[in-house]
Scaffold this active site. Structure first.
Site, PDB file in Angstrom:
ATOM      1  N   GLU A 112       0.847  -1.183  -0.065  1.00  0.00           N
ATOM      2  CA  GLU A 112       0.014   0.106   0.042  1.00  0.00           C
ATOM      3  C   GLU A 112       0.798   1.188   0.081  1.00  0.00           C
ATOM      4  O   GLU A 112       1.915   1.238   0.739  1.00  0.00           O
ATOM      5  CB  GLU A 112      -0.833  -0.090   1.393  1.00  0.00           C
ATOM      6  CG  GLU A 112      -1.828   0.892   1.404  1.00  0.00           C
ATOM      7  CD  GLU A 112      -2.503   1.207   2.973  1.00  0.00           C
ATOM      8  OE1 GLU A 112      -1.602   0.589   3.930  1.00  0.00           O
ATOM      9  OE2 GLU A 112      -3.569   1.517   2.989  1.00  0.00           O
ATOM     10  N   GLU A 146      -7.415  -1.992   8.128  1.00  0.00           N
ATOM     11  CA  GLU A 146      -8.553  -2.623   7.351  1.00  0.00           C
ATOM     12  C   GLU A 146      -8.401  -4.032   7.389  1.00  0.00           C
ATOM     13  O   GLU A 146      -9.581  -4.640   7.022  1.00  0.00           O
ATOM     14  CB  GLU A 146      -8.297  -2.229   5.914  1.00  0.00           C
ATOM     15  CG  GLU A 146      -8.679  -0.652   5.524  1.00  0.00           C
ATOM     16  CD  GLU A 146      -7.406   0.173   5.795  1.00  0.00           C
ATOM     17  OE1 GLU A 146      -6.482  -0.125   6.285  1.00  0.00           O
ATOM     18  OE2 GLU A 146      -7.486   1.350   5.105  1.00  0.00           O
TER      19      GLU A 146
END
Lengths: 250, 250, 250, 250, 250, 250
Positions: free
Chosen positions: B31, B119
């Site tokens: 990410e 998440e």
């Protein structure tokens, strides 16, 4: 009178509203909410909020999803209380994806998902992702109703300091909202004198250890809840929802 | 020298440690982390923390999971930055469940899952639930490393007030930790002068709207990060981890 | 007053009834039912029947499943009417299996599944099979309410000859039952003068051909429906249900 | 210095290379490799080969997949050695499909999958099939590194005759390659004097019978392995890989 | 006459044999086999071998699985020939697992899976693993029939050198076996004069490149096939199968 | 002679017929059919009907599906008879969907699915739905062969009144058809003197209660079956099938 709820609507009423409507989906859980509130609080609140919203906006309210993802002991009391009956994450996502897809097949492209159970959020999001990733016409907005209250309101409701949403389970805000929407379902006389701890992060332990949740199932306190507070809370949420509809789903 | 990492260990070293060891699983993401940090920050931090912990506790560190669940624009920058490469929730859960199950088959029953990507949490929890629901010998503890810092530490690090973990993405804490563990991977000269907004709850909108995340990918600010702060942060986390190991996995 | 519906019950009321109760699950569909009946007929009828049954037997009624399997043009009008919103078979089975399993986890072993939508039957059966195949304590009885009416009753209701349950969609029996249970939801003035064909077997064609279903969505005829007939039908079904409970779930 | 590994790269470095790059995915296993080699040999070799290839070609190396499909006793020692920790075929396929799909979403269309574990091949192929079947822009090339050595090289390495790749597990070729890439991880002093049987086809028996694999976990022999041989082998493989890139992925 | 094939047996004949029988499952594919052989070669050969074996051993032959995993261009001609109709790996595994499980439910614990299609092997193995991992009474033996021919036999059949099983598709051995078992299904006059390349390892490329397979669909050559060779090959395989039954399934 | 069955056809014969052919898929079950009929009745009848149909229409008959969904005690004898070996609904759907999809990939768009096992219908329909929902060129017609007999024929066959198709299991019609198509597989001497009950709806109970099915496995009676009746029944079905082909698949 306007038809708002799909459960009470004929197919022809639905067909007439279809071209310009938003579909509201309400997702809850079947979960203990203390000795004074029913197991369905988490769907009852979103469903009543959406019906009210439907009086102000072009919006059809789909039948509620009464079953949600497993309850965590830190935000909902965990799975150990009798009555708490839950879905796996995969099934919850599949359920919502199927329903979204079948509304999309009919030409519905704008969805407001009103969530009443913290633990549902990622599995709802996964369903929203799956249907929007393959159809650029579709827009899905997911709202946790508690996110819509302002810090100012929280300060007013909790003069001693807001304990955090994670412990606001079966506590003052939820109790007040049920007192407002369905006073017949609140056993106010059973609200215990108790005050739980404020939220603090803890490691998640599996299997769920005993003793994490007060015996009553209320995580903080329901003392002080009232229908008047419920009405004020609902009012602020509805104002915020109208703004979200205008901004995101017009 | 003690063998700690399974990637560097022979099967005989593993076999000798098996009867009395904890298995640490590190779950991250691939990410964006701003112009100055590598894509692997979310696995790099948990993996280095666990290797350090392994010097103090009987603990074997399994190979890291470099890919995690999709990034949300409110907590990680979203999926729109090049390089952010993610799994579905179902796949992440299946992956962890398979690995947990196959360690359990070998007689490993105590697991510490160190998560570095917000998440991931529900999908890791689902895997932990699945394996513990069918085997009462197994215990899984899931830790988000950022939950282990005390309010006092946060006050010291953020004299102007802590902005919330949701926006602490590629910001001061993560940058300091990478400066401490892998200074060679930090492009400090590329840290922009910027300060994002503090966290406030917002509805989740799918598909992801443009413009939610600062162009750099840093959600708040990385200014002021330093290896010294990283060392202090890591030190506090390790102390807390030792306490968790003693309390939950001894 | 006895608590019967789980949506209105606290966890403590549920806990007190748990050792000796049957759980009733009502499975319907969101499906067109002519110009005069709401989309929720198939869950409304089972749910009201079970609430009545709960006044006579130790039985808790779980929240209804409003969404069912895809509608067939030969038995329910098909998927082409706006408002008909359905699940895949796999999702319906997963949903019921999850809910059954989580009630079983709490010590509930006797289930009455009341089905109101013909097309659901095999997917409900699959869920019942899955949970009973792995736990010999569990017993699941699945009832399609229409199977409980005697030939004598059908002769009385249909002096011109019973057309077959497949075409009794939004027709005399369903309309009478909704007139009995929820007269406020029936638009009697919109019932068309029409009489469809009696049921005859036909090949199933995919995709669904146009023109198989009368424009109104009523497969046979609703003319002659009345709340009195609805009361009589409900009465006979309840008597039969009590017998099934006594024979199979005592 | 060129950034090659995604774990060490910022999102902006990735974005700059994206339009003209190949993504290399390295798939291994966590599996016993004798008393002298670490559990990660099957990912270590592909990852190091790809990093080297990245110095010669426009190629980004994604984070390695450390876990692979279950080990067969005929080609890898089977599942009975402590430390061998594996995925189901379905999970391995889902994992690779998700990662491929998410790179494709970003505009990456050319993939080189370097496999280091024989048993992975069909499950990798299934993932490659799934993503190429729905997107004609995508091309995936799967290489088992051992397929790239010429018969001439094998004759040189095995003067007594090549025993077959199936038994070349933790044996001469793998040992030499780890000696070349990561000499610090080889316990050369623990290599036993042993020579296993050459490969011959046998029926697959489930559950895995005991006694099929030598106690050390080496299927043939590691005697004679050297870093020099490893360098030569790696050199030939890299030459072949460059040819494949030129022929298939240019 | 002994009943051997389940398709021709009554339930009472099955019930009588159940306590002491082995169940043989034959897995093939629907796949091009040159201009001269039918699409079902890969199930035809295993099924006929098992029927013959059933004349010698206590063995019931289950109905054949006609559909198998996707054909690879290197071992079966690939998916581009009309008629080649295949399953996904996940479906093939689910199919075999369901059938194995349901035989196990009836008290059958010993299985011989005879495979006729190279590409099926890993997906059959996965099913065998799944059922044996949860029931220690069960034993599954998987045989690829071609693995049972000795090097001596291959030398005799291929005086110019055996080209490798991968290219023995629709070639000499398969053609001879079909000539032996079902001469009525062989169009010997359509066998082309051709000789393909011997097998050499190549990277797997997706999507499948054109031109990898000779136009006829025969990978090497069928010239020289004869029913006599087929009888000799079948004889050797049957002898080997009897040995496997005695060693592994007695 | 025309090639009709794909199991007996070369790829070139298939390729020549492809542009203008219908594919017939025959789905049965492996299920007890009394003491006198083989376990494969439910695939044997559809397969023979389709082969006959193929002599009259441009139609290729795919290899039969011998395994079907679990048998219900009310329509097939249930799962308790030895030999009844079944698939889950999900696997049956996946199997048919895969096969349909792979024929569609080759350019086949018109399918006749001939079902011989009542319980299969919904799971076949699900597969037909899935492939037609994503490709508007495809048309799938599903026929239960027993639906094609006229009331007049049933009156003739059952002078004492037709007992209902649900109990016509291993009874007069099926026995006559097998006597017609495969007299060698009927043990007429084992047909018992028995007459079961006519069909009446009953609740479905899981697990399956004992005693619901006559010991022989014949639900009604096979007395009076004859090859002549079988020929007449087959003749009427074929006439109806030709009409369906002309109406729906031309």
């Amino acid at each position: 009178m306007k038809a708002i709820s799909l459960t009470e609507m004929t197919w022809q009423e639905f067909a007439r509203g279809l071209p310009h409507t938003i579909i509201a989906l309400c997702v809850g859980s079947l979960e203990q909410h203390g000795p004074h509130l029913p197991l369905s609080v988490d769907s009852l609140i979103p469903y009543n909020l959406c019906l009210k919203l439907g009086e102000r906006e072009r919006l059809f309210v789909a039948p509620p999803f009464f079953y949600g993802y497993r309850s965590s002991p830190f935000t909902g009391g965990g799975q150990s209380f009798p009555g708490t009956t839950s879905l796996s994450g995969q099934t919850l996502t599949a359920l919502l994806r199927d329903v979204l897809q079948d509304f999309i097949r009919q030409g519905c492209y704008r969805f407001l998902i009103m969530n009443g159970h913290f633990e549902n959020t990622p599995f709802i999001s996964e369903a929203a992702h799956l249907v929007t990733a393959v159809n650029t016409k579709v827009k899905v907005v997911i709202v946790n109703w508690w996110d819509l209250l302002s810090p100012a309101t929280l300060d007013r409701l909790f003069p001693e300091g807001f304990p955090g949403w994670e412990v606001e389970h079966a506590s003052l805000v939820e109790t007040s909202l049920v007192m407002h929407f369905r006073p017949d379902l609140v056993h106010a006389e059973l609200i215990p004198e108790q005050k739980g701890e404020k939220h603090k992060p803890r490691p998640l332990v599996f299997p769920e250890p005993a003793g994490l949740v007060p015996e009553s199932g209320i995580l903080y306190t329901a003392t002080g809840a009232s229908p008047e507070k419920g009405a004020a809370i609902a009012g602020e949420i509805l104002t915020q929802l109208q703004k979200i509809v205008a901004d995101e789903l017009a």
